[in-house]
Write a protein that holds these residues in place. Structure first.
Motif, PDB file in Angstrom:
ATOM      1  N   VAL A 104       2.872  -8.029   5.321  1.00  0.00           N
ATOM      2  CA  VAL A 104       2.117  -8.153   4.065  1.00  0.00           C
ATOM      3  C   VAL A 104       2.906  -7.513   2.925  1.00  0.00           C
ATOM      4  N   ASP A 105       4.177  -7.863   2.875  1.00  0.00           N
ATOM      5  CA  ASP A 105       5.067  -7.307   1.853  1.00  0.00           C
ATOM      6  C   ASP A 105       4.709  -7.762   0.444  1.00  0.00           C
ATOM      7  N   THR A 106       3.992  -8.877   0.338  1.00  0.00           N
ATOM      8  CA  THR A 106       3.697  -9.390  -1.000  1.00  0.00           C
ATOM      9  C   THR A 106       2.609  -8.593  -1.720  1.00  0.00           C
ATOM     10  N   PHE A 107       1.764  -7.865  -0.953  1.00  0.00           N
ATOM     11  CA  PHE A 107       0.712  -7.124  -1.665  1.00  0.00           C
ATOM     12  C   PHE A 107       0.523  -5.681  -1.238  1.00  0.00           C
ATOM     13  N   LEU A 108       1.164  -5.267  -0.111  1.00  0.00           N
ATOM     14  CA  LEU A 108       0.882  -3.910   0.370  1.00  0.00           C
ATOM     15  C   LEU A 108       2.112  -3.104   0.765  1.00  0.00           C
ATOM     16  N   ASN A 109       3.042  -3.711   1.505  1.00  0.00           N
ATOM     17  CA  ASN A 109       4.119  -2.916   2.090  1.00  0.00           C
ATOM     18  C   ASN A 109       5.434  -2.920   1.318  1.00  0.00           C
ATOM     19  N   HIS A 110       5.537  -3.707   0.275  1.00  0.00           N
ATOM     20  CA  HIS A 110       6.791  -3.697  -0.493  1.00  0.00           C
ATOM     21  C   HIS A 110       6.437  -3.886  -1.972  1.00  0.00           C
ATOM     22  N   GLN A 111       5.969  -5.084  -2.318  1.00  0.00           N
ATOM     23  CA  GLN A 111       5.350  -5.286  -3.630  1.00  0.00           C
ATOM     24  C   GLN A 111       3.880  -4.907  -3.480  1.00  0.00           C
ATOM     25  N   ILE A 112       3.338  -4.244  -4.490  1.00  0.00           N
ATOM     26  CA  ILE A 112       1.929  -3.847  -4.415  1.00  0.00           C
ATOM     27  C   ILE A 112       1.106  -4.638  -5.423  1.00  0.00           C
ATOM     28  N   ASP A 113       0.063  -5.300  -4.918  1.00  0.00           N
ATOM     29  CA  ASP A 113      -0.897  -5.969  -5.789  1.00  0.00           C
ATOM     30  C   ASP A 113      -1.848  -4.873  -6.272  1.00  0.00           C
ATOM     31  N   THR A 114      -1.633  -4.433  -7.497  1.00  0.00           N
ATOM     32  CA  THR A 114      -2.357  -3.244  -7.970  1.00  0.00           C
ATOM     33  C   THR A 114      -3.864  -3.504  -8.086  1.00  0.00           C
ATOM     34  N   GLY A 115      -4.222  -4.724  -8.496  1.00  0.00           N
ATOM     35  CA  GLY A 115      -5.646  -5.043  -8.611  1.00  0.00           C
ATOM     36  C   GLY A 115      -6.315  -5.032  -7.255  1.00  0.00           C
ATOM     37  N   LEU A 116      -5.645  -5.625  -6.279  1.00  0.00           N
ATOM     38  CA  LEU A 116      -6.208  -5.667  -4.924  1.00  0.00           C
ATOM     39  C   LEU A 116      -6.273  -4.261  -4.331  1.00  0.00           C
ATOM     40  N   MET A 117      -5.214  -3.468  -4.524  1.00  0.00           N
ATOM     41  CA  MET A 117      -5.230  -2.113  -3.956  1.00  0.00           C
ATOM     42  C   MET A 117      -6.279  -1.228  -4.639  1.00  0.00           C
ATOM     43  N   ALA A 118      -6.508  -1.468  -5.914  1.00  0.00           N
ATOM     44  CA  ALA A 118      -7.576  -0.727  -6.600  1.00  0.00           C
ATOM     45  C   ALA A 118      -8.923  -1.079  -5.981  1.00  0.00           C
ATOM     46  N   ALA A 119      -9.119  -2.376  -5.689  1.00  0.00           N
ATOM     47  CA  ALA A 119     -10.386  -2.814  -5.087  1.00  0.00           C
ATOM     48  C   ALA A 119     -10.536  -2.240  -3.674  1.00  0.00           C
ATOM     49  N   VAL A 120      -9.432  -2.192  -2.938  1.00  0.00           N
ATOM     50  CA  VAL A 120      -9.439  -1.608  -1.590  1.00  0.00           C
ATOM     51  C   VAL A 120      -9.839  -0.129  -1.664  1.00  0.00           C
ATOM     52  N   GLY A 121      -9.237   0.578  -2.584  1.00  0.00           N
ATOM     53  CA  GLY A 121      -9.542   2.003  -2.744  1.00  0.00           C
ATOM     54  C   GLY A 121     -10.995   2.218  -3.128  1.00  0.00           C
ATOM     55  N   GLU A 122     -11.493   1.372  -4.016  1.00  0.00           N
ATOM     56  CA  GLU A 122     -12.901   1.480  -4.429  1.00  0.00           C
ATOM     57  C   GLU A 122     -13.839   1.245  -3.256  1.00  0.00           C
ATOM     58  N   GLU A 123     -13.452   0.313  -2.394  1.00  0.00           N
ATOM     59  CA  GLU A 123     -14.284   0.012  -1.225  1.00  0.00           C
ATOM     60  C   GLU A 123     -14.332   1.217  -0.267  1.00  0.00           C
ATOM     61  N   PHE A 124     -13.186   1.842  -0.046  1.00  0.00           N
ATOM     62  CA  PHE A 124     -13.185   3.057   0.784  1.00  0.00           C
ATOM     63  C   PHE A 124     -14.075   4.137   0.146  1.00  0.00           C
ATOM     64  N   ALA A 125     -13.955   4.286  -1.152  1.00  0.00           N
ATOM     65  CA  ALA A 125     -14.743   5.319  -1.848  1.00  0.00           C
ATOM     66  C   ALA A 125     -16.234   5.031  -1.684  1.00  0.00           C
ATOM     67  N   ARG A 126     -16.594   3.740  -1.774  1.00  0.00           N
ATOM     68  CA  ARG A 126     -18.007   3.365  -1.625  1.00  0.00           C
ATOM     69  C   ARG A 126     -18.498   3.701  -0.207  1.00  0.00           C
ATOM     70  N   ILE A 127     -17.688   3.355   0.788  1.00  0.00           N
ATOM     71  CA  ILE A 127     -18.099   3.568   2.189  1.00  0.00           C
ATOM     72  C   ILE A 127     -18.278   5.061   2.494  1.00  0.00           C
ATOM     73  N   PHE A 128     -17.390   5.893   1.937  1.00  0.00           N
ATOM     74  CA  PHE A 128     -17.400   7.311   2.308  1.00  0.00           C
ATOM     75  C   PHE A 128     -18.001   8.224   1.224  1.00  0.00           C
ATOM     76  N   GLN A 129     -18.690   7.625   0.243  1.00  0.00           N
ATOM     77  CA  GLN A 129     -19.119   8.462  -0.887  1.00  0.00           C
ATOM     78  C   GLN A 129     -20.152   9.531  -0.516  1.00  0.00           C
ATOM     79  N   GLN A 130     -20.905   9.295   0.571  1.00  0.00           N
ATOM     80  CA  GLN A 130     -21.938  10.273   0.960  1.00  0.00           C
ATOM     81  C   GLN A 130     -21.429  11.312   1.952  1.00  0.00           C
TER      82      GLN A 130
END
Ligand code: 5GP
Length: 194
Positions: free
Chosen positions: A22-48
């Protein structure tokens, strides 16, 4: 997470029955919008869960972890990979066998950045055999801190990492669960919530 699964299908490359590139969005080039959404999802899951630190491994864990830590308003710490054992006493260290590189290396975190009383969310890009996650867990436990959970961007559910972590009593939350990479195709675990 539907947007992530779509990126995996459309932009991932199945290198073999065991490895997804997945070099096009995660392991080499980073899709910043997608990674921001991924991070937000983790934050939502673990916010409590009273997280006080996010812990990942350099380098590919950093991008998805950044937004999670930012949203949870806690520091992000990344374990450094070191080629050889050094005599540095001021670190918590563990040894990790790399699935992709097929070499063992040491990972380490300064004692300045983890403490007893911390509730740590461990995040990583992939989960395969669970070696990286177990190494990070060992570091957290050496610091006498608590592992509040393990968050994974892409879990390969046909490999044993998830089951081993769950059997050891850890909570594992994966945003995409890959059931198989057979015949050059990605299929996902059916029961996964969108
Ligand atoms: P584990 O330690 O769970 O066996 O493997 C996870 C680590 O190996 C991750 O940190 C990731 O860097 C790497 N990894 C494992 N499987 C894959 C894969 O299919 N594709 C990529 N790009 N990295 C992987």
């Amino acid at each position: 997470m539907e947007r992530l699964k779509q990126a995996i299908v459309e932009r991932g490359i199945v290198l073999s029955e065991h490895v997804l590139k997945v070099d096009t969005f995660l392991n080499h080039q980073i899709d910043t919008g997608l990674m921001a959404a991924v991070g937000e999802e983790f934050a939502r899951i673990f916010q409590q869960d009273g997280i006080t630190k996010v812990l990942t491994i350099e380098s590919s864990g950093i991008a998805p972890s950044f937004m999670a830590a930012s949203k949870l308003e806690v520091p992000l710490v990344f374990a450094r990979k070191r080629k050889s054992l050094t005599m540095d006493e001021h670190v918590y260290a563990s040894r990790v066998y790399s699935f992709t590189k097929r070499t063992e290396s040491e990972i380490a975190v300064s004692k300045d950045f983890l403490a007893s009383g911390d509730r740590v969310l461990i995040l990583d890009d992939f989960l395969a055999n669970g070696q990286a996650a177990k190494g990070l867990i060992e570091i957290v436990e050496k610091a006498e801190a608590v592992v509040a959970g393990v968050g994974i961007v892409i879990e390969k559910s046909f490999q044993p990492g998830r089951e081993q972590l769950i059997n050891s009593g850890y909570r594992v939350e994966s945003l995409a669960r890959v059931a198989s990479l057979e015949n050059g195709r990605v299929t996902f675990v059916e029961s996964e919530a969108p």
